[in-house]
Design a protein around this motif. Structure first.
Motif, mmCIF file in Angstrom:
data_model
loop_
_atom_site.group_PDB
_atom_site.id
_atom_site.type_symbol
_atom_site.label_atom_id
_atom_site.label_comp_id
_atom_site.label_asym_id
_atom_site.label_seq_id
_atom_site.Cartn_x
_atom_site.Cartn_y
_atom_site.Cartn_z
ATOM 1 N N GLU B 159 1.362 -0.391 0.107
ATOM 2 C CA GLU B 159 -0.138 -0.199 0.092
ATOM 3 C C GLU B 159 0.725 1.304 0.105
ATOM 4 O OE1 GLU B 159 0.127 -2.014 2.767
ATOM 5 O OE2 GLU B 159 0.845 -0.795 3.891
ATOM 6 N N ALA B 160 2.397 1.450 0.218
ATOM 7 C CA ALA B 160 3.080 2.295 0.403
ATOM 8 C C ALA B 160 3.388 2.896 -0.949
ATOM 9 C CB ALA B 160 4.068 2.334 1.475
ATOM 10 N N VAL B 161 3.480 2.002 -1.221
ATOM 11 C CA VAL B 161 4.187 2.270 -2.790
ATOM 12 C C VAL B 161 2.598 2.921 -3.848
ATOM 13 C CG1 VAL B 161 4.598 1.107 -4.928
ATOM 14 C CG2 VAL B 161 5.766 0.245 -2.833
ATOM 15 N N ARG B 162 1.457 2.101 -3.312
ATOM 16 C CA ARG B 162 0.557 2.528 -4.533
ATOM 17 C C ARG B 162 0.235 4.098 -3.426
ATOM 18 N NH1 ARG B 162 -2.344 -2.579 -2.677
ATOM 19 N NH2 ARG B 162 -3.637 -1.175 -1.237
ATOM 20 N N LYS B 163 0.135 4.034 -2.289
ATOM 21 C CA LYS B 163 0.126 6.159 -2.197
ATOM 22 C C LYS B 163 1.145 6.878 -2.544
ATOM 23 C CE LYS B 163 1.749 6.326 2.097
ATOM 24 N NZ LYS B 163 1.930 5.995 2.975
ATOM 25 N N LYS B 164 2.448 6.203 -2.635
ATOM 26 C CA LYS B 164 3.472 7.178 -3.325
ATOM 27 C C LYS B 164 2.971 7.381 -4.720
ATOM 28 C CE LYS B 164 7.561 7.484 -0.367
ATOM 29 N NZ LYS B 164 6.835 6.948 1.202
ATOM 30 N N ALA B 165 2.616 6.106 -5.656
ATOM 31 C CA ALA B 165 2.461 6.167 -7.007
ATOM 32 C C ALA B 165 1.365 7.480 -6.706
ATOM 33 C CB ALA B 165 1.910 5.102 -7.210
ATOM 34 N N ILE B 166 0.160 7.154 -6.722
ATOM 35 C CA ILE B 166 -1.473 8.293 -6.142
ATOM 36 C C ILE B 166 -0.126 9.986 -6.013
ATOM 37 C CG2 ILE B 166 -3.309 9.655 -5.139
ATOM 38 C CD1 ILE B 166 -3.731 7.144 -6.514
ATOM 39 N N MET B 167 0.112 9.862 -5.244
ATOM 40 C CA MET B 167 1.250 11.078 -5.021
ATOM 41 C C MET B 167 1.976 11.868 -6.428
ATOM 42 S SD MET B 167 -0.462 11.816 -2.058
ATOM 43 C CE MET B 167 0.127 13.359 -1.387
ATOM 44 N N ALA B 168 2.927 10.787 -6.824
ATOM 45 C CA ALA B 168 2.945 10.724 -7.772
ATOM 46 C C ALA B 168 2.359 11.625 -8.752
ATOM 47 C CB ALA B 168 3.944 9.934 -8.518
ATOM 48 N N LEU B 169 1.778 10.336 -8.947
ATOM 49 C CA LEU B 169 0.751 11.395 -10.130
ATOM 50 C C LEU B 169 0.029 12.118 -10.188
ATOM 51 C CD1 LEU B 169 -1.301 8.126 -11.398
ATOM 52 C CD2 LEU B 169 0.304 9.259 -12.866
ATOM 53 N N HIS B 170 -0.467 13.201 -8.750
ATOM 54 C CA HIS B 170 -0.650 14.171 -8.392
ATOM 55 C C HIS B 170 -0.182 15.099 -8.857
ATOM 56 C CE1 HIS B 170 -2.408 17.274 -5.235
ATOM 57 N NE2 HIS B 170 -2.712 17.398 -6.406
ATOM 58 N N ARG B 171 1.532 15.092 -8.206
ATOM 59 C CA ARG B 171 2.331 15.494 -8.840
ATOM 60 C C ARG B 171 2.658 16.213 -10.563
ATOM 61 N NH1 ARG B 171 5.149 20.330 -5.422
ATOM 62 N NH2 ARG B 171 6.924 20.644 -6.132
ATOM 63 N N PHE B 172 2.341 15.076 -10.867
ATOM 64 C CA PHE B 172 2.770 14.696 -13.008
ATOM 65 C C PHE B 172 1.322 16.389 -12.768
ATOM 66 C CE2 PHE B 172 4.429 10.875 -13.482
ATOM 67 C CZ PHE B 172 5.902 11.413 -12.179
ATOM 68 N N TYR B 173 0.129 16.210 -11.776
ATOM 69 C CA TYR B 173 -0.590 16.603 -12.875
ATOM 70 C C TYR B 173 -1.092 17.797 -12.600
ATOM 71 C CZ TYR B 173 -5.419 18.768 -12.949
ATOM 72 O OH TYR B 173 -7.150 19.049 -12.926
ATOM 73 N N GLN B 174 -0.614 18.569 -11.067
ATOM 74 C CA GLN B 174 0.205 19.874 -10.828
ATOM 75 C C GLN B 174 1.244 20.364 -11.650
ATOM 76 O OE1 GLN B 174 1.268 19.144 -7.415
ATOM 77 N NE2 GLN B 174 -0.806 19.825 -5.890
ATOM 78 N N LYS B 175 2.188 19.628 -12.238
ATOM 79 C CA LYS B 175 3.240 20.025 -13.345
ATOM 80 C C LYS B 175 2.263 20.121 -14.664
ATOM 81 C CE LYS B 175 6.987 20.227 -10.935
ATOM 82 N NZ LYS B 175 6.001 21.627 -10.460
ATOM 83 N N SER B 176 1.997 19.473 -15.107
ATOM 84 C CA SER B 176 0.947 19.549 -15.986
ATOM 85 C C SER B 176 -0.039 18.873 -16.769
ATOM 86 C CB SER B 176 2.407 19.422 -17.577
ATOM 87 O OG SER B 176 1.777 18.055 -18.424
ATOM 88 N N PRO B 177 -1.227 19.450 -16.084
ATOM 89 C CA PRO B 177 -2.425 18.579 -16.822
ATOM 90 C C PRO B 177 -2.561 17.444 -17.718
ATOM 91 C CG PRO B 177 -2.756 20.528 -15.524
ATOM 92 C CD PRO B 177 -1.327 20.915 -16.162
ATOM 93 N N GLY B 178 -2.103 17.735 -18.230
ATOM 94 C CA GLY B 178 -2.132 16.706 -19.668
ATOM 95 C C GLY B 178 -1.809 16.082 -20.415
ATOM 96 N N THR B 179 -0.289 15.830 -19.656
ATOM 97 C CA THR B 179 0.089 13.814 -19.729
ATOM 98 C C THR B 179 -0.567 13.632 -19.130
ATOM 99 O OG1 THR B 179 1.858 15.389 -17.638
ATOM 100 C CG2 THR B 179 2.278 15.599 -20.239
ATOM 101 N N VAL B 180 -1.378 13.632 -17.592
ATOM 102 C CA VAL B 180 -2.216 12.348 -17.188
ATOM 103 C C VAL B 180 -2.811 12.734 -17.116
ATOM 104 C CG1 VAL B 180 0.334 12.451 -15.553
ATOM 105 C CG2 VAL B 180 -2.304 14.235 -14.843
ATOM 106 N N SER B 181 -4.109 13.444 -18.802
ATOM 107 C CA SER B 181 -5.253 13.934 -18.082
ATOM 108 C C SER B 181 -6.355 12.267 -18.351
ATOM 109 C CB SER B 181 -5.551 14.962 -19.503
ATOM 110 O OG SER B 181 -4.652 14.626 -20.823
ATOM 111 N N HIS B 182 -5.657 11.331 -19.020
ATOM 112 C CA HIS B 182 -6.172 10.264 -19.332
ATOM 113 C C HIS B 182 -6.188 9.096 -18.254
ATOM 114 C CE1 HIS B 182 -2.198 9.888 -20.823
ATOM 115 N NE2 HIS B 182 -2.084 8.714 -20.363
#
Lengths: 161, 961
Positions: B159-182
Motif C-alpha cells: 500500500e505504501a507504494v500505491r500511495k506514493k504512486a498516487i501522490m506522484a501522479l498528483h504531482r504530475f497533474y499539477q506540473k502539466s495537467p495534459g500529460t496525465v489527463s487520460h
C-alpha cells in the motif's frame, strides 16, 4: 498545499528545512531570515499563525524548537497545526522522548520521517503506525549492531544512574 | 557507521555540529562552514574513499546547504550515490538530491535513468525511495519517461507504494495537467482502494481535479458522503485515529471536496446535509483537531446550498470559537464568520463586540483577519468607520506586501460605497499619502476622473466646491516632504486643471508651487512631466481669460532645463509650453480649452478638414491620391523607378499606417515635397515635430501652395507622410494631446464609479455614557436594540477584566529560568516548570488511547473485529478496511516503535495535547521515562565530549515534554 517546512531553534538556528515549492538558495536564506524574525518575536499567547507574503505560516513551539509550515491562503490552519503535532509525535515515538539534540544530530533521519508523512506538499499518511512501519522497514536494513550498541549504552546509562 | 554516542555519526561530524552550535556569531559560523566545505571538497575528490565515508560526507553536505551555504560542487556526488546498489546509500543519495536540486536542474537528466531502474525494483523500499524522488525531481519534460512505470505501480501489492504512486501522479497533474489527463480514471478507481492510506492520498488529486471541473465529478457525491459517514462512525482502523478523532485529516479533506461539489447545487447539497450534521455533532470541541474539523464543517456549510439547521449549528460553533480564550480559535472564528456572512448576513451582529475585541487585539494576525472580515461586511452605512480604521492600521505597519493589499482594499471600498465625493477625496488623499507608490496607477487615474467629472448629477456648484476643496487640500499637502510619485501626479494634474478655477489662488502662486515640486522631485520624470503640463494649462487658461501672465523666473529656469533634458518627452512638453506662450489668445483658447478634460475627443480619421487644401491642389494640377490597393499594379509597371522598388517593400509598416485614411483625395503630394528636404534627414522625431508645432497652421498652407505642380512620387510620400501628419493635424488634435497628459487611460479602465447615494444613516448612539466600543460596534454593525447591547457590553467588561487577571497569572516565563544552573545536573524536564502554570488550562483529554492500543494487542484486535461486525452489514468500500488492522498490528510490532512504546503513553504527551502551545503539562502525572531517557542522552553526549548543556540547556528538553 504546504510550501515548505522549517525547524528553527529559539536562537534562530536552522535545524531542518524542506522545500516543496521551488526556491533558490538565495530566496531560502531570505525566507528563513524574514520568518525567524517574525515568528521568534511573537508572544506566547498570540495566534500560531502569521500572514506572510500572501501565504500563511503556521508555527508551533516545542521546548526551544519552532516547527513552521507555510501554507496557502485557503488551507485550514488548525489542521496544519495538528500535522505539525503529528510529525512531532512520530519523531517522539521514533527517537523516544525526542529532544532538539536528537534532531540536530540525526537531521537526516528526521528528513526520512518527514518524507513518509508529507509528499509533494501534501499529507500522505495520517496513520502513525503506517509511518512507523515504513521507517522501521528501512531501518531494519541498518546494521542491527547499531541498535544493540544503543541498547547497551542505554543499559550502561541506567546502571550508572 | 561508528556508533559513537549512539548518534551514528563520526566524531568529526559531531565536532562540526558541536562547534557550529557553540559559535557565537554568524561570521564565526560562516568560517567554520567554509572550512568544512573545503574539507569536503578535498575528501570527495579523492577517488579511493570508501562508500561508507561518502555517505557521511553527503549528509554533511546536506547540513552545510541547510545552513544556507553553497555546496553545489558536491551535488554530482549525491547523484552518483543514487546509482549505488546498496539501499542505504541509495536512500541517502535520493534524500540528498531531493534536498539539493530543483526540478529544473541540469543534473536531473542523470537521475532519470536511475529512477526508471529503481521503479522496477523488487524491493518495495527502493521503489518508495524512487517515488519520493519522482515527486520532487521530475519536471514536465521528464514525466513521459517515468509515467508508464508510475501508473503500473498503482497496482503494486504494497500500500505504501500505491500511495506514493498516487501522490506522484498528483504531482504530475499539477506540473502539466495534459500529460496525465487520460489517467484521471485511475484516481476514481483508487478511491476504492482497500487501504485507507491510499484512499486518503487519492483525495488530494481528486480535490484538485474537482476544483477545476466540478461537473464531471457530481456522480462521486454519494461515494464521498458514504466514506465520510463511515469515517465519522469510526469504521476505519484505529490507527487512523488522532487524539480520539476518527481519521480527522481524511474527514477534513472530504469536507473540502463536498464543499466544492455542493456549491450552488441544491441536489448535491441535499445528499450531504445528514452526514455534515453528523460530523458537526461528533466533533470534540475540546481538542484542537476537533475544532479543525469543526471549522471545515463551517466552511462546507457556508459553501453548499444553505440549510437552516446546519447554518444554525455553524453559527453556534462560531460563537464558541469567538468566545474562546485561545487566539487561534478566535482567529478561526473570525475567518468562519467571514465565510458565513455571505449566506446569513445577520450573524455578525450578535458577535459585534467579540469582533471589535479582535480588531483591537495586539496580535497582528488576528487584527488582519478581522480587517478581512470587515472588508467583507462593508456597506454604505459603515464604510466610513471601516475605511478609516483600515487606513489607520495601514499607516501603522511597515510590511509592504500587506500595505499594498490593505490600500487597494481601502480604495476599492471607497470607490464602491463612498457616501460623498468630499469624503472620497479625503480618503484617497490619506491612502495616497501613505501608500501612494504601492497602489495601482489606475487608482490615481480614477481619482483624477472623479474630480473632473464630479457628482453623477448635474450640480455644477457642488462640483466646483469639490474641486476647490481638492485644490486646497493638495496645496496644503504639497509642502510635505517625500510624497509618493503617483500622488504628486494627481496633485499636479488637479492643480493644472482646476488650480485657478475658483479664483482663490493666483496663477503665479500655483505655478510657483508647481515649479517647487518639479525642483524637489527632479529625479522623477513623470512628476516633472505632469508639473510642466500643469504649468502649460495654467498659462493657457490665464491667456484665454485675457489676463496677462508673467513667466516666473523659476518657471523659465524649469523650461530651459527641461528643453535640454535627456527625456524627449520632457523636452517636447517644454517646447510646447514655450510655443504656446507665444500664440495669440484665440489660438490658445482652442488649443487648451478650460475644463475640457472630460470632453470626448473626436478623432477625424477621414482628415476631412484637409479637403479644402486638396481641392486647391487638384485644381492647380496635382494628381489625386490613389489608394494602395488600386495603385500597386499600375505602379510597378509605370512611373515608379526600379530603384525605389526595394525601398517600398522594406517599409511595409508604413504601408499599413497608410491605409487608415479612406480613399478621399488627400493632400499628400503637396506636403512632402515642400518639406522633404528638411524633414527627411532629421532622425529624431521629436525635433521635427517641434518645428512644425511652433507654427502649426501656417506650415500646412504654405507647403500646400508651393508644391502643387510636382508629380506624385509615392515612395517618397510613404516615407515622409508619417511625420508631417503630426504637424498638419496638430491643431485639431491639441485637446487630445492635452488630455493624454492626464487622463488618457480613463476610458479603458472602466471601473464603474457607482456611488450609491447613501443616506449617511449610520447612527452613532445618542447616549453619551456608552463606551467607545459600543459606538464603534453600532457604526459597524448598524444600530440594534441598544439595551441589549449595553448588557452585553457590561458582560464584556467583566469578562475582559477577568481575562486580564488571568493573563497576569499565565504570563509566567515559558522556558526554565532556573534550569541548568549547573550543567552537570541531569536535564530538568519542562514538567517541573509547568507546575505553577498548569492550572490555567484544563486538560480534559484522556491519555492517548490509540497509542495504548499499540501496546495492547488484544484490545485493538477486539476493536477491529468489532468494526468488522459493523461494516459487514453494509456492503461498501469501508468493509474492505476492516480486515486490515489485525494483520497490521502484528506486522507493525517490529522495530523501534515497540521498543519505545512505553514513552508513547507517557503522560507528558497528553499534557501537550491539552495545551496547544506546548508550554506546560499537567502536574498530576509522574514523569517516569522522560527523565531516564534524558539522562541517557545526556550521558551519551557527554561521552563524546559534547556539552551543549552549557550553551543551550533547552537542547535536552523533550519536545513533547
Amino acid at each position: 498545499m504546504i510550501h515548505f517546512v522549517l525547524l528553527i531553534s529559539r536562537q534562530g538556528k536552522v535545524r531542518l528545512t524542506k522545500w516543496y515549492s521551488p526556491y533558490s538558495q538565495k530566496e531560502r536564506t531570505k525566507v528563513i531570515r524574514e520568518l525567524s524574525g517574525e515568528i521568534l518575536t511573537r508572544g506566547p499567547k498570540l495566534c500560531n499563525f502569521v500572514e506572510w507574503r500572501g501565504f500563511k505560516v503556521v508555527y508551533r513551539r516545542y521546548a526551544s524548537l519552532y516547527f513552521c509550515m507555510c501554507i496557502d491562503q485557503d488551507d485550514n490552519e488548525l489542521e496544519v497545526l495538528e500535522i505539525i503535532h503529528h510529525f512531532v509525535e512520530i519523531l517522539d515515538r521514533y527517537f523516544g522522548s525526542v529532544c532538539e539534540l536528537d534532531l540536530i544530530f540525526n537531521f537526516h533521519k528526521a528528513y526520512f520521517i518527514l518524507d513518509e508523512i508529507l509528499l509533494a506538499g501534501e499529507l500522505q499518511e495520517s496513520s502513525k503506525k503506517a509511518v512507523a512501519r515504513l521507517i522501521a522497514g528501512q531501518d531494519a536494513l541498518v546494521e542491527t549492531a547499531k541498535e544493540e550498541a544503543s541498547s547497551i549504552s542505554n543499559m550502561i546509562a541506567q546502571a550508572t544512574k | 557507521m561508528g556508533s559513537q554516542g549512539g548518534f551514528g555519526q563520526s566524531k568529526e561530524f559531531l565536532d562540526l555540529i558541536k562547534s557550529i552550535g557553540e559559535s557565537r556569531s554568524k561570521s564565526e559560523e560562516d568560517r567554520i562552514v567554509l572550512s568544512e566545505i573545503e574539507t569536503l571538497r578535498r575528501r570527495l575528490s579523492d577517488p579511493d574513499i570508501p562508500k561508507r565515508k561518502i555517505k557521511e560526507y553527503i549528509v554533511r553536505l546536506v547540513y552545510v546547504e541547510m545552513l544556507g551555504h553553497d555546496a553545489s560542487f558536491g551535488h554530482i556526488y549525491a547523484v552518483k550515490m543514487t546509482h549505488d546498489d546498496n539501499l542505504l546509500s541509495k536512500r541517502t543519495g535520493y534524500l540528498a538530491v531531493t534536498l539539493f536540486l530543483n526540478e529544473d536542474h541540469d543534473l536531473i537528466i542523470l537521475i532519470v535513468n536511475t529512477i526508471q531502474k529503481d521503479l522496477r525494483s523488487d524491493n518495495y523500499l527502493v521503489v518508495c525511495a524512487a517515488l519520493t524522488a519522482v515527486c520532487r525531481l521530475i519536471n514536465e519534460e521528464t514525466i513521459p519517461a517515468v509515467l508508464p512505470q508510475v501508473v503500473e505501480l498503482l497496482g503494486h501489492p504494497k500500500e505504501a507504494v500505491r500511495k506514493k504512486a498516487i501522490m506522484a501522479l498528483h504531482r504530475f497533474y499539477q506540473k502539466s495537467p495534459g500529460t496525465v489527463s487520460h489517467l484521471v480514471s485511475n484516481f476514481r478507481k483508487k478511491l476504492c482502494d482497500n487501504d485507507p492510506g491510499v484512499m486518503g492520498a487519492t483525495l488530494c488529486p481528486l480535490f484538485d481535479l474537482i476544483t477545476t471541473d466540478v461537473n464531471s465529478y457530481k456522480d462521486l457525491v454519494i461515494s464521498f458522503v458514504s466514506i465520510l459517514k463511515q469515517v465519522a462512525e469510526r469504521r476505519l482502523p484505529k490507527t487512523y485515529d488522532y487524539h480520539q478523532m476518527p481519521a480527522p485529516f481524511i474527514q477534513i479533506k472530504l469536507l473540502k471536496i463536498l464543499a466544492l461539489l455542493g456549491s450552488g447545487d441544491k441536489q448535491a447539497s441535499e445528499k450531504m446535509y445528514t452526514v455534515v450534521g453528523d460530523v458537526f455533532r461528533k466533533c470534540d470541541t475540546t481538542s484542537n483537531i476537533g475544532n479543525a474539523v469543526l471549522y471545515e464543517c463551517i466552511c462546507c456549510v457556508s459553501c453548499i446550498y444553505p440549510n437552516t439547521k446546519l447554518l444554525e449549528a455553524a453559527a453556534e460553533s462560531i460563537a464558541k470559537f469567538l468566545k474562546s480564550d485561545s487566539h487561534n480559535l478566535k482567529y478561526m472564528g473570525i475567518d468562519a464568520l467571514g465565510r458565513l456572512i455571505k449566506t446569513s448576513p445577520d450573524i455578525a451582529e450578535q458577535h459585534q463586540l467579540a469582533v471589535i475585541d479582535c480588531l483591537e487585539d495586539p496580535d497582528d494576525t488576528l487584527k488582519r483577519k478581522t480587517f478581512e472580515l470587515l472588508y467583507k461586511m462593508t456597506k454604505s452605512s459603515n464604510v466610513e468607520v471601516i475605511v478609516d480604521r483600515m487606513i489607520d492600521y495601514m499607516i501603522s505597519i511597515n510590511d509592504n506586501h500587506y500595505k499594498t493589499e490593505i490600500a487597494s482594499r481601502c480604495v476599492e471600498l471607497a470607490e464602491q460605497f463612498a457616501p460623498s465625493n468630499q469624503w472620497f477625496i479625503q480618503t484617497m488623499n490619506r491612502v495616497f499619502e501613505h501608500a501612494g507608490d504601492l497602489v495601482n496607477i489606475k487608482v490615481a487615474h480614477n481619482l483624477m476622473r472623479l474630480i473632473a467629472e464630479g457628482f453623477g448629477e448635474d450640480d455644477e456648484t457642488a462640483d466646483s466646491q469639490l474641486r476647490s476643496s481638492a485644490v486646497e487640500s493638495y496645496l496644503r499637502i504639497m509642502s510635505e516632504p517625500k510624497l509618493p510619485s503617483v500622488f504628486l501626479q494627481v496633485i499636479c494634474w488637479v492643480l493644472g486643471e482646476y488650480g485657478t478655477a475658483d479664483g482663490k489662488y493666483s496663477a503665479s502662486y500655483i505655478s510657483g508651487r508647481l515649479c517647487d515640486v518639479a525642483e524637489a522631485y527632479s529625479s522623477d520624470e513623470t512628476v516633472k512631466a505632469y508639473a510642466i503640463t500643469a504649468l502649460m494649462k495654467l498659462h493657457a487658461f490665464e491667456m484665454a481669460a485675457g489676463r496677462k501672465i508673467d513667466m516666473l523666473p523659476e518657471c523659465q529656469c524649469l523650461i530651459e532645463e527641461l528643453s535640454a533634458s535627456h527625456s524627449t518627452d520632457l523636452q517636447q512638453r517644454a517646447y510646447e509650453l514655450q510655443s504656446l506662450v507665444s500664440l495669440d489668445r484665440r489660438a490658445v483658447e482652442s488649443v487648451m480649452p478650460a475644463d475640457a478634460s472630460c470632453e470626448d475627443i473626436e478623432v477625424d480619421k477621414e482628415l476631412s478638414f484637409l479637403d479644402k487644401h486638396i481641392q486647391g491642389a487638384i485644381e492647380k494640377g496635382a494628381q489625386p491620391y490613389i489608394p494602395e490597393s488600386e495603385r500597386s499594379g499600375s505602379l510597378n509597371i509605370s512611373n515608379l523607378s526600379i530603384r525605389d522598388q526595394p525601398e517600398v517593400s522594406t517599409h511595409s509598416l508604413r504601408f499599413e499606417a497608410y491605409e487608415l485614411p479612406k480613399p478621399v483625395a488627400q493632400p499628400k503630394p503637396s506636403i512632402p515635397q515642400a518639406s522633404s528636404t528638411e524633414l527627411v534627414p532629421v532622425p529624431e522625431p521629436s525635433y521635427s515635430r517641434e518645428s512644425t508645432y511652433a507654427v502649426p497652421v501656417p506650415t500646412v498652407s504654405s507647403s500646400v501652395s508651393g508644391s502643387t505642380e510636382l508629380k506624385l512620387r509615392l515612395d517618397g510620400v510613404q516615407k515622409k507622410w508619417g511625420k508631417p501628419t503630426y504637424g498638419s493635424s496638430s491643431t485639431p488634435d491639441m485637446p487630445s494631446q492635452k488630455s493624454e497628459n492626464g487622463l488618457s487611460r480613463n476610458d479603458d479602465s472602466s471601473i464603474s464609479m457607482s456611488r450609491p447615494q447613501s443616506s449617511l444613516d449610520y447612527r452613532k448612539p445618542s447616549v453619551e455614557i456608552t463606551p467607545e466600543k459600543q459606538r464603534l460596534a453600532a457604526s459597524l454593525f448598524g444600530a440594534s436594540s441598544k439595551t441589549e447591547r449595553r448588557t452585553t457590553s457590561t458582560h464584556k467588561a467583566v469578562r475582559s477584566t477577568g481575562q486580564v487577571a488571568e493573563k497576569t497569572q499565565v504570563a509566567k516565563p515559558v522556558d526554565p529560568p532556573i534550569a541548568k544552573a549547573t550543567p552537570v545536573q541531569p536535564p530538568p524536564d519542562l514538567l517541573d516548570l509547568g507546575e505553577p502554570i498548569s492550572t490555567s488550562s484544563a486538560p480534559e483529554v484522556d491519555p492517548f488511547k490509540q497509542l495504548e492500543c499499540l501496546l495492547d494487542q488484544s484490545e485493538s484486535a477486539s476493536a477491529s473485529s468489532h468494526t468488522a461486525d459493523n461494516s459487514s452489514k453494509l456492503p461498501d468500500i469501508m468493509s474492505l478496511y476492516s480486515g486490515m488492522p489485525t494483520s497490521g498490528q502484528t506486522s507493525g510490532a517490529v522495530g523501534p516503535i515497540s521498543v519505545n512504546g512505553d514513552h508513547l503513553v507517557s503522560p507528558s504527551e497528553v499534557g501537550v495535547i491539552a495545551t496547544p502551545a506546548g508550554t506546560s503539562g499537567p502536574v498530576q502525572f509522574s514523569k517516569g521515562p522522560n527523565l531516564k531517557d534524558a539522562l541517557n542522552k545526556d550521558a551519551r553526549v557527554r561521552q563524546m565530549g559534547v556539552t551543549p548543556t552549557s550553551q543551550n540547556p533547552n537542547l535536552f528538553k523533550d519536545l513533547l515534554g
